[in-house]
Scaffold this motif. Structure first.
Motif, PDB file in Angstrom:
ATOM      1  N   GLN A   1       7.880  -0.426   6.213  1.00  0.00           N
ATOM      2  CA  GLN A   1       7.313   0.818   5.727  1.00  0.00           C
ATOM      3  C   GLN A   1       8.438   1.817   5.500  1.00  0.00           C
ATOM      4  O   GLN A   1       9.165   2.166   6.418  1.00  0.00           O
TER       5      GLN A   1
ATOM      6  N   ARG B   1      10.309   1.757   8.992  1.00  0.00           N
ATOM      7  CA  ARG B   1       9.618   1.199  10.145  1.00  0.00           C
ATOM      8  C   ARG B   1       9.373  -0.260   9.865  1.00  0.00           C
ATOM      9  O   ARG B   1       9.113  -0.668   8.750  1.00  0.00           O
ATOM     10  N   GLY B   2       9.426  -1.036  10.921  1.00  0.00           N
ATOM     11  CA  GLY B   2       9.415  -2.475  10.731  1.00  0.00           C
ATOM     12  C   GLY B   2      10.625  -2.935  11.484  1.00  0.00           C
ATOM     13  O   GLY B   2      11.539  -2.159  11.761  1.00  0.00           O
TER      14      GLY B   2
ATOM     15  N   SER C   1       9.587   5.560   4.374  1.00  0.00           N
ATOM     16  CA  SER C   1       9.000   6.897   4.223  1.00  0.00           C
ATOM     17  C   SER C   1      10.074   7.973   4.183  1.00  0.00           C
ATOM     18  O   SER C   1      11.223   7.728   4.548  1.00  0.00           O
TER      19      SER C   1
ATOM     20  N   SER D   1       4.631   7.234   2.515  1.00  0.00           N
ATOM     21  CA  SER D   1       5.220   5.940   2.830  1.00  0.00           C
ATOM     22  C   SER D   1       4.649   4.837   1.956  1.00  0.00           C
ATOM     23  O   SER D   1       3.519   4.912   1.498  1.00  0.00           O
ATOM     24  N   VAL D   2       5.489   3.841   1.735  1.00  0.00           N
ATOM     25  CA  VAL D   2       5.057   2.666   0.976  1.00  0.00           C
ATOM     26  C   VAL D   2       5.329   1.449   1.847  1.00  0.00           C
ATOM     27  O   VAL D   2       6.402   1.320   2.437  1.00  0.00           O
ATOM     28  N   MET D   3       4.317   0.593   1.973  1.00  0.00           N
ATOM     29  CA  MET D   3       4.466  -0.634   2.754  1.00  0.00           C
ATOM     30  C   MET D   3       4.920  -1.748   1.821  1.00  0.00           C
ATOM     31  O   MET D   3       4.232  -2.063   0.841  1.00  0.00           O
TER      32      MET D   3
ATOM     33  N   SER E   1       0.827  -1.204   0.000  1.00  0.00           N
ATOM     34  CA  SER E   1       0.000   0.000   0.000  1.00  0.00           C
ATOM     35  C   SER E   1       0.860   1.252   0.000  1.00  0.00           C
ATOM     36  O   SER E   1       2.022   1.234   0.394  1.00  0.00           O
ATOM     37  N   THR E   2       0.257   2.345  -0.452  1.00  0.00           N
ATOM     38  CA  THR E   2       0.917   3.643  -0.476  1.00  0.00           C
ATOM     39  C   THR E   2       0.081   4.604   0.361  1.00  0.00           C
ATOM     40  O   THR E   2      -1.136   4.663   0.188  1.00  0.00           O
ATOM     41  N   ARG E   3       0.739   5.312   1.248  1.00  0.00           N
ATOM     42  CA  ARG E   3       0.011   6.234   2.107  1.00  0.00           C
ATOM     43  C   ARG E   3       0.731   7.576   2.159  1.00  0.00           C
ATOM     44  O   ARG E   3       1.951   7.633   2.250  1.00  0.00           O
TER      45      ARG E   3
ATOM     46  N   LEU F   1       7.029  -7.117   6.826  1.00  0.00           N
ATOM     47  CA  LEU F   1       6.487  -5.874   6.285  1.00  0.00           C
ATOM     48  C   LEU F   1       7.384  -4.702   6.688  1.00  0.00           C
ATOM     49  O   LEU F   1       7.778  -4.578   7.839  1.00  0.00           O
TER      50      LEU F   1
ATOM     51  N   ARG G   1      -5.733   1.033  10.184  1.00  0.00           N
ATOM     52  CA  ARG G   1      -4.799   2.112   9.874  1.00  0.00           C
ATOM     53  C   ARG G   1      -5.490   3.444   9.619  1.00  0.00           C
ATOM     54  O   ARG G   1      -5.018   4.275   8.849  1.00  0.00           O
TER      55      ARG G   1
END
Ligand code: ZN
Ligand code: ZN
Lengths: 194, 353
Positions: B224, B209-210, B226, B180-182, B28-30, B222, B93
């Protein structure tokens, strides 16, 4: 092994974080790890954001030394207790709108109190920004202007005046307090018009 | 709307379920934008009155601008919600832990399809979020930029010509943007290459992150990625840099998978097969074991090792095995031991061929 953060629960999550080329290890209980991950604190800054950003520890120390020096000077020649009471506290910068101080920012883990804090603590923030931002000047988008502009300035002024009013009352300066009260009414009326 | 949480639960989470199949590595992209109103203290310094005033203003602006499709949007006031319902927002989320625990003035507005949302009075007064499945930085930016513009026509943001958007923490100053991209990187983890790879990412001024290093497999592989810096570059520059690095990571992950298949085929197949076995035949599954097994199963599906199993079913489970979702779907509060039993039965049922 106990959790590095709460020092209460057993640490079940062991993280090796690479920061500035150094490997830092962190041992956390599930609870603390979850809350840190949520807050994004498991990223590059690790545990003490305020210290990392602003070196507030050093600033506080300097203020304490100034305090001690002042207190010493007061003791040697003080005869007027009232002026002594007033001047023994050389305060660091205080935000006129929200009333926050560097210590308060440290307690809040590097967060500021209000937009005005950026002006009040400009030196401290500029130094910090150099460390963790790629540039000093905003190059991104800006907000579309809209008719309600400048209302924000009135809100900030209102808060500054309320704070000043409290101080006046504390110092029993009723004349100045009355001036503040009038200004507050005036601004409130202008905001109500909007 | 009857019980908005019940309605939420009936919907598949778009960021997990709508991804085109070729986007299997980027989940996912956030993008999040931090904004505050001129003249109001940041939430950490605000009293109840001021926090509520901000909350009302933003709610009104969202309604006037029709930015989230309100009034047909979800509206949650965490301070008045049951703890389990709050956890649902976290697991989907839509909200952060910090936000959910604040005592007053908080509100969450969510577009009907959960793609965009606004947390009111989180660390900043407004935290806009747009999240989409797959690797779509440009599309997500366009969406959140529009949302931001629509709101700013009705709100006066705290903004400085030199410093940009003024945020509660100076780490978000300037653009206030966190993109961020997961990524799902089981290949790099299995190949023992994740440490050095992430070290490289950190050197490029990005945040990860992770959890990597020891005990790396219990978060489902997973990661993330960013942007770290928010000031001194335009949004477009920040996004271009992030995009370049993500593309490179996806290539590395693909290479690692191919290498594993070529050089260590049976170890890879064994791990994937055992994970599938655990999910199909267990009667007790901890959160950690389920996540790690689902991650390996997802890898197996990506590599076409299971003809019939769809990635969507696996993706859905990534959410459904979380404690609050599990309890809401069961309709009862469950102890940790009961959850493990329930989680195992859910996986058996959903994955049964
Ligand atoms: Zn702990
Ligand atoms: Zn302030």
């Amino acid at each position: 092994m106990l959790c590095d953060h709460c020092k209460k629960n057993e640490a079940t999550i062991h993280i090796k974080e690479i920061h500035d080329g150094k490997c830092v290890s962190l041992n956390l209980c599930a609870q603390c790890a979850a809350s840190k991950e949520e807050k994004g604190e498991l990223g590059a800054f690790g545990l003490n954001l305020a210290d990392a950003l602003f070196h507030i520890g050093a600033i506080t120390q300097k203020l304490q030394q100034q305090n001690a020096a002042h207190a010493g000077a007061q003791k040697s020649g003080a005869s007027d207790p009232e002026s002594a009471a007033k001047s023994t506290i050389p305060e660091g910068p205080v935000c006129p709108v929200c009333g926050w101080t560097p210590e308060k920012i440290r307690e809040a883990n590097g967060k500021l109190g209000c937009p005005e804090c950026y002006r009040t603590f400009a030196d401290m923030i500029n130094n910090a920004v150099d460390h963790f931002q790629r540039g000093k000047t905003h190059l991104g988008k800006h907000p579309a202007s809209h008719p309600g502009h400048a209302e924000g300035a009135l809100h900030a002024e209102l808060q500054r005046l309320r704070r000043e009013l409290q101080n006046c009352v504390r110092k029993e300066d009723y004349e100045q307090a009355a001036v503040c009260r009038d200004r507050i009414k005036e601004i409130q009326a202008r905001l109500d018009e909007k | 709307m009857s019980d908005p949480i019940e309605t939420l639960l009936k919907n598949p989470v778009s960021f997990l379920c709508d991804a085109p199949p070729e986007e299997d590595i980027a989940i996912s992209t956030r993008i999040r934008l931090a904004r505050n109103l001129a003249g109001f203290p940041f939430p950490s310094a605000a009293d109840e009155e001021s926090a509520k005033a901000v909350c009302d203003r933003v709610t009104r602006a969202a309604a006037e601008s029709n930015a989230l499709g309100c009034p047909d949007c979800y509206r949650f006031d965490p301070a008045e919600m049951a703890p389990l319902d709050r956890e649902i927002l976290l697991e989907r989320r839509l909200a952060s832990r910090d936000f959910l625990e604040r005592p007053f003035g908080t509100r969450l507005l969510v577009r009907g399809d959960e793609s965009s949302s606004i947390m009111i009075n989180e660390e900043d007064q407004l935290r806009l979020q747009t999240i989409r499945p797959g690797f779509r930085l440009d599309e997500v930016w366009e969406e959140i930029n529009t949302l931001d513009d629509e709101l700013s026509a009705h709100l006066e943001y705290a903004y400085d010509d030199r410093l940009g958007y003024l945020t509660s923490c100076p780490t978000n100053l300037g653009t206030g943007m966190r993109a961020s991209v997961m990524l799902h990187l089981p290949g790099l983890v299995m190949a023992d290459a994740i440490g050095p790879t992430m070290q490289g990412v950190l050197k490029l001024n990005l945040a990860v992150r992770g959890i990597f290093g020891e005990g790396s497999d219990h978060r489902g592989d997973l990661f993330q990625i960013s942007n770290q810096s928010t000031l001194g570059e335009s949004e477009a520059q920040i996004l271009a840099h992030l995009k370049m690095v993500i593309e490179q990571l996806i290539r590395q992950e693909k290479n690692a998978r191919q290498r594993l298949l070529a050089q260590d085929r049976y170890t890879l197949l064994d791990q994937v097969g055992r994970a599938y076995g655990a999910l199909l035949h267990s009667y007790k599954l901890s959160s950690a074991e389920a996540l790690s097994s689902l991650s390996k199963l997802r890898l197996g599906v990506d590599l076409n090792l299971f003809g019939k199993l769809e990635i969507l079913r696996v993706n859905e489970l990534f959410l459904a095995i979380n404690p609050a979702h599990l309890q809401k779907l069961t309709g009862a509060e469950l102890s940790e031991a009961e959850r493990d039993v329930r989680r195992a039965s859910l996986c058996r049922a959903k994955l049964h061929p």
